[in-house]
Write an enzyme that holds these catalytic residues in place. Structure first.
Site, PDB file in Angstrom:
ATOM      1  N   ARG A  91      46.915  41.058   0.158  1.00  0.00           N
ATOM      2  CA  ARG A  91      47.085  40.196   1.223  1.00  0.00           C
ATOM      3  C   ARG A  91      47.855  40.709   2.075  1.00  0.00           C
ATOM      4  O   ARG A  91      48.993  41.803   2.160  1.00  0.00           O
ATOM      5  CB  ARG A  91      48.286  39.215   0.464  1.00  0.00           C
ATOM      6  N   HIS A 448      43.711  28.808  33.280  1.00  0.00           N
ATOM      7  CA  HIS A 448      43.916  28.267  34.731  1.00  0.00           C
ATOM      8  C   HIS A 448      44.854  26.907  34.574  1.00  0.00           C
ATOM      9  O   HIS A 448      45.806  26.693  34.978  1.00  0.00           O
ATOM     10  CB  HIS A 448      42.634  28.079  35.512  1.00  0.00           C
ATOM     11  N   ARG A 567      69.549  21.095  48.643  1.00  0.00           N
ATOM     12  CA  ARG A 567      68.613  21.361  49.652  1.00  0.00           C
ATOM     13  C   ARG A 567      69.017  20.315  50.816  1.00  0.00           C
ATOM     14  O   ARG A 567      68.963  19.033  50.551  1.00  0.00           O
ATOM     15  CB  ARG A 567      67.245  21.291  49.447  1.00  0.00           C
ATOM     16  N   GLY A 771      68.318  33.346  44.808  1.00  0.00           N
ATOM     17  CA  GLY A 771      67.056  32.319  44.973  1.00  0.00           C
ATOM     18  C   GLY A 771      65.836  32.975  44.309  1.00  0.00           C
ATOM     19  O   GLY A 771      65.264  33.830  44.815  1.00  0.00           O
ATOM     20  N   THR A 772      65.805  32.947  42.817  1.00  0.00           N
ATOM     21  CA  THR A 772      65.009  33.665  42.152  1.00  0.00           C
ATOM     22  C   THR A 772      63.357  33.404  42.514  1.00  0.00           C
ATOM     23  O   THR A 772      62.505  33.947  41.855  1.00  0.00           O
ATOM     24  CB  THR A 772      65.306  33.541  40.669  1.00  0.00           C
ATOM     25  N   CYS A 837      70.089  29.951  41.421  1.00  0.00           N
ATOM     26  CA  CYS A 837      69.688  28.635  41.766  1.00  0.00           C
ATOM     27  C   CYS A 837      67.982  28.527  41.721  1.00  0.00           C
ATOM     28  O   CYS A 837      67.577  27.370  42.135  1.00  0.00           O
ATOM     29  CB  CYS A 837      70.293  28.024  42.796  1.00  0.00           C
TER      30      CYS A 837
HETATM   31  P1  ADP Z   1      48.222  33.561   4.378  1.00  0.00           P
HETATM   32  O1  ADP Z   1      49.243  34.458   4.572  1.00  0.00           O
HETATM   33  O2  ADP Z   1      47.097  32.971   5.212  1.00  0.00           O
HETATM   34  O3  ADP Z   1      49.057  32.260   3.769  1.00  0.00           O
HETATM   35  P2  ADP Z   1      48.171  34.500   1.609  1.00  0.00           P
HETATM   36  O4  ADP Z   1      48.314  35.952   1.468  1.00  0.00           O
HETATM   37  O5  ADP Z   1      49.433  33.569   1.623  1.00  0.00           O
HETATM   38  O6  ADP Z   1      47.615  34.209   2.806  1.00  0.00           O
HETATM   39  O7  ADP Z   1      46.989  34.269   0.525  1.00  0.00           O
HETATM   40  C1  ADP Z   1      46.176  32.964   0.763  1.00  0.00           C
HETATM   41  C2  ADP Z   1      46.512  32.230  -0.674  1.00  0.00           C
HETATM   42  O8  ADP Z   1      45.957  32.932  -1.711  1.00  0.00           O
HETATM   43  C3  ADP Z   1      47.656  31.685  -0.998  1.00  0.00           C
HETATM   44  O9  ADP Z   1      47.661  30.348  -0.653  1.00  0.00           O
HETATM   45  C4  ADP Z   1      47.878  32.024  -2.321  1.00  0.00           C
HETATM   46  O10 ADP Z   1      48.258  31.064  -3.127  1.00  0.00           O
HETATM   47  C5  ADP Z   1      46.718  32.591  -2.769  1.00  0.00           C
HETATM   48  N1  ADP Z   1      47.038  33.773  -3.457  1.00  0.00           N
HETATM   49  C6  ADP Z   1      47.300  35.268  -3.005  1.00  0.00           C
HETATM   50  N2  ADP Z   1      47.552  36.016  -3.878  1.00  0.00           N
HETATM   51  C7  ADP Z   1      47.298  35.340  -5.029  1.00  0.00           C
HETATM   52  C8  ADP Z   1      47.867  35.829  -6.302  1.00  0.00           C
HETATM   53  N3  ADP Z   1      47.973  37.075  -6.778  1.00  0.00           N
HETATM   54  N4  ADP Z   1      47.276  34.904  -7.438  1.00  0.00           N
HETATM   55  C9  ADP Z   1      47.041  33.663  -7.124  1.00  0.00           C
HETATM   56  N5  ADP Z   1      46.808  33.198  -5.734  1.00  0.00           N
HETATM   57  C10 ADP Z   1      47.007  34.049  -4.680  1.00  0.00           C
HETATM   58 MG    MG Z   2      50.365  32.173   2.270  1.00  0.00          MG
END
Ligand code: ADP
Ligand code: MG
Ligand code: MG
Length: 885
Positions: A91, A448, A567, A771-772, A837
């Site tokens: 993760r 824009h 002003r 007067g920024t 200001c």
């Molecule tokens: P984000 O930062 O996008 O939330 P995460 O790292 O939290 O991503 O992971 C996405 C999903 O995967 C989470 O909702 C989490 O519940 C699930 N998840 C992550 N790690 C595990 C794990 N070890 N076991 C079960 N589910 C997981």
């Molecule tokens: Mg998460």
């Protein structure tokens, strides 16, 4: 030797820089003894090395292997074991949360052999094969950039072969075939087979998470959220737990308080028999968290007690991700939760009441930005239909109007309109000025449309990509709307509604206006309490920019303790234009004196009203600033009129004389031309008339028993000699008005030369006011009216600045001139009063800068006064906040 890997047992919540937010909080929960699946974090430092060199730092693999061995030992399972595999999630997790921006891969460790073992162990073959196909899909996309569509096509084909409508209906046999098909897709796109070796999967996944830091959408997100680009992400490797193992399992999210209203209670969603991503993806219907009490009372009670402990630990609202595997609760994530502006105020006050935080800390839990949002009118969402679509909330506010598709139509409209464009360009400016709101199909916060709309405070939703704009109609959510159809756009949430949604005035504004009482209302009492504390702490005074008595009175209700900028140019508009024309066309001293004499009583009356409204408080009056020809009709219009009269054989008379004057006074760069103090020195008697009006008005107020405190401010001074001349004249005028109080004379600092020679100028000026707006224009050499629409979007994209220097003070450049001028001015005159200001006076981050630069006051529009008060208080408190980013 640097350590690149930390076990969850070896860290805490304060190590976000190194472990990222997710990793630091997983470590904290582990430290608290909460049920966190075992795992470890690869540091942001390792990521930075990888991004810099393109290679994994030396020794990283060895460290990862060591930590993995410990994990296997603790779990009694082996990574990639064919009979009972330990599976991992990999993760991302940066210092600041970047929801959905980077990658997470689940079920690492599955392969052709372990998928069979997992099926047997869990007594659920279907689950095993479904996990495997998800892994190949997620891994292929994330690690090797296999287009997601390639997998989606196979999935659709599998459904059609099986004759089912949804994925959960695919059975084990279908999923096995799907895995084969996915492997083929993988091979075709990557040129190799899906890696079967679990360790190879792991290392490739870690590298992919590192690289996802630089994914385009992540870079863009950081630019918009002002998150530095060089922090890197950490990688969390943790044991998989499964919420998708039947009805005794599930996954959910929870908040310790309602992030929308701040109310205490049990908030969240739960989904039985599902993996975490299913909740967030919203594929299936979740149930309110409270129902977990009946589904699994033991886990529910445990969760509630954990939530309470987390709140105590973080001393703030927490949000939580959890999973239940066969009746066993696992904590997967927590962090200080994001919340609505109203909830931020309410929660901060609640935490003070509960004795959890001090008032100083409470001030750090709210921002001027949040208060600003609470001061915009908003849609009554209970009365709103479902939105047609949601775009990027680019400039806050609630706007209702008839659709127009081009700028000319907007400019010509007599009813409120919403300008709807694919994107805007400088030609759309007149339409944007005329419209109540702007809606575009393309572009983000730096487009824009966004930059210009924010600059002029116009409501804007941009990048609503579902809009199909086709000449004179727009199609969205299956509906086609035409020019003239009414829509409502919410620049605070990005929502676009069909029809006219009722607009509610802001309760907070009504409270400041004295129309609502705080007592009994949780939001208003919280605002009242925090504002009182901010005023108590603040060292900066907050004044208002107000030209009329009505504006000044409102500013006073909003808490201004003075007018920092009045002003005087509006006093030359309307009927009074004729008098200005007489002044300009005067052929001799007598005629000029006559014209000025006619203006004098009008000015005097304006000032009297203003001084009465601000009785007892300072009112800084700026002598006239814009070039005089701004008060004359435009050249083209006059020329046409004169030509027309002449063609008919008539005598253009007055128009002819005006035309000659306009031609004579034409300037290539009016912004750098005959204006400000230069006018006062060139047009005899002009400043003297204004000074006399101020002095006479003050004398009249004194005579009436009032306490007027006028100050006279000279604009655009660049050299002390200019100010000396004006001062000499002003002093003789003041001495000639009987009964006038003491009136101080000071100058604006808005020309770089004035800042640099502030030591000389302070000899003659009793106060400075930066007067920024002009100071920014002149320091950068930008013409604001031209550059914001022309190329600021590009500049923001290129990162030349993170925010327009007209929105937030440019600390390095303009800020340095401010610091220099303060220092040099006070060295000569220690009691010199210094304020600001420009519009920056009401910008939260700029207020902080002005506090640090030791100014005495900021002055801003009446509406921004409470925001500046709050920020002035926050700047004066040094305790740290609670970062929910
Ligand atoms: P984000 O930062 O996008 O939330 P995460 O790292 O939290 O991503 O992971 C996405 C999903 O995967 C989470 O909702 C989490 O519940 C699930 N998840 C992550 N790690 C595990 C794990 N070890 N076991 C079960 N589910 C997981
Ligand atoms: Mg998460
Ligand atoms: Mg100016």
């Amino acid at each position: 030797m640097t350590t690149f890997v930390h076990d969850f047992t070896d860290g805490n919540k304060d190590l976000k820089d190194l472990l990222g937010g997710k990793g630091a909080n997983l470590a904290e929960m582990t430290l608290m003894g909460l049920p966190v699946p075992p795992g470890f974090t690869v540091t942001t430092e390792a990521c930075r090395v990888y991004l810099r060199t393109g290679a994994m730092p030396e020794g990283l693999f060895t460290e990862v292997e060591q930590h993995l061995r410990q994990m296997q030992h603790r779990m009694g399972k082996t990574f990639g074991d064919a009979r009972d595999p330990l599976l991992l999630s990999v993760r991302s997790g940066a210092k600041f949360s970047m929801p959905g921006m980077m990658e997470t891969i689940l079920d690492i460790g599955l392969n052709d052999a372990s998928v069979v073992g997992l099926g047997r162990q869990s007594a659920d073959e279907r689950f095993a094969w479904d996990s495997y196909r998800r892994l190949i899909q997620m891994f292929g996309r994330t690690v090797f950039d296999v287009p997601g569509d390639a997998f989606e096509e196979e999935l659709a084909a599998a459904r059609s072969i099986a004759g089912v409508a949804t994925d959960p209906e695919l059975d084990t046999a279908h999923l096995r075939n799907l895995v084969d098909a996915y492997k083929k897709v993988f091979r075709e796109h990557v040129g190799r087979d899906f890696p079967q070796a679990p360790h190879e999967q792991l290392f490739l996944a870690i590298g992919a998470v590192f690289r996802s830091w630089n994914a385009e959408r992540a870079v863009l997100y950081r630019r918009q959220e002002r998150i530095p680009q060089d922090l890197g992400t950490a990688v969390n490797v943790m044991t998989m737990v499964f919420g998708n193992r039947g009805e005794n399992s599930g996954t959910g999210v929870a908040f310790t308080r309602d992030p929308a209203t701040g109310r205490r209670g049990v908030y969240g969603d739960y989904l039985r028999n599902a993996q975490g991503e299913d909740v967030v993806a919203g594929i299936r219907n979740t149930v309110p968290l409270a129902e977990l009490a009946t589904i699994d009372p033991t886990s529910y009670r445990q969760l509630l007690s954990i939530m309470q402990r987390l709140e105590q630990r973080y001393r703030d609202l927490c949000d939580i991700e959890f999973t239940i595997e066969n009746g066993r609760l696992w904590m997967l994530q927590t962090r200080v939760g994001k919340r609505t502006p109203a909830a931020a105020f309410i929660i901060a006050a609640q935490l003070v009441d509960e004795g959890t935080i001090t008032l100083d800390e409470a001030l750090q839990r709210v921002t001027g930005e949040q208060l600003a949002q609470l001061m915009f009118p908003s849609f009554d969402t209970t009365a709103a239909p479902p939105p047609l679509t949601t775009g990027v909330p680019a400039s806050p506010g609630a706007a209702v109007g008839a659709i127009v598709f081009d700028s000319a139509a907007a400019a010509a409209a007599t009813e409120p309109v919403i300008l709807v464009r694919r994107e805007t360009n400088p030609d759309d400016l007149p339409g944007m000025i005329a419209a109540a709101g702007v809606l575009t199909a393309r572009g983000g916060k730096t487009s824009h449309a966004a930059v210009v709309a924010r600059g002029m405070g116009r409501t804007c939703v941009c990048g609503a990509e579902e809009l199909r704009i086709d000449g004179d109609s727009v199609t969205v959510a299956g509906r086609t709307l035409h020019a003239g159809d009414v829509i409502s756009i919410d620049g605070t949430t990005g929502r676009v509604y069909p029809g006219s949604v009722a607009v509610r005035p802001s309760a907070v504004v009504r409270y400041f206006e004295g129309e609502l009482r705080a007592h009994g209302d949780p939001l208003l009492s919280a605002v009242e309490r925090l504002m009182a504390h901010a005023d108590h702490r603040a060292r900066l005074d907050v004044h208002a920019n107000a030209d009329t008595a009505a504006d000044a009175a409102r500013a006073r209700r909003f808490g201004a303790t003075g007018v920092g900028l009045c002003r005087t140019e509006h006093m030359f508009l309307g009927d009074r234009r004729q008098l200005v024309e007489r002044l300009i066309l005067a052929e001799d001293d007598a005629a000029r004196a006559d014209a000025l004499q006619a203006l004098l009583p009008l000015q005097r009356a304006d000032f009297e009203e203003l001084f009465a409204a601000m009785d007892g408080l300072p009112v800084t009056v700026r002598l006239i600033d814009p070039p005089l020809h701004e008060f004359l009709p435009p050249l083209e219009e006059l020329a046409a009129r004169v030509a027309h009269t002449q063609a008919l054989g008539g005598d253009p008379g007055h128009d002819g004389a005006l035309l000659t004057a306009v031609r004579r006074m034409h300037e290539q760069n009016p912004m750098l031309g005959l204006r400000g103090v230069r006018l006062g020195l060139v047009v005899p008697g002009l400043f003297a008339m204004q000074v006399r009006a101020i002095a006479q008005a003050a004398a009249a107020r004194v005579a009436a028993g009032g306490d007027p405190r006028p100050e006279i401010m000279v604009p655009l001074v660049g050299a002390v000699q200019e100010l000396e001349t004006v001062r000499a004249e002003a002093e003789s005028v003041l001495a000639s008005v009987p009964g006038a109080p003491q009136i101080r004379l000071g100058t604006m600092i808005e020309v770089p030369r004035a800042a640099l020679t502030a030591g000389q100028i302070a000899d003659v000026a009793e106060f400075f006011s930066f007067g920024t707006n002009d100071l920014t224009q002149m320091t950068w050499g930008f013409s604001r009216d031209d550059v914001e629409g022309a190329f600021f979007g590009r500049y923001l994209e290129l990162g030349i600045f993170a925010v327009s220097p007209f929105e937030s003070i440019d600390r390095d450049g303009v800020g340095e001139l401010v610091r220099t001028a303060v220092e040099r001015g006070r060295a000569v005159r220690p009691d010199l009063t210094v304020g600001v200001c420009g519009e920056h006076g009401g910008d939260p981050t700029s207020v902080r800068f002005f506090h640090d630069a030791n100014l005495d006051h900021v002055s801003c529009s009446p509406f921004r006064v409470p925001i500046a008060r709050l920020e002035a208080g926050r700047a004066a408190c040094t305790v740290t906040g609670s970062d929910s980013r």
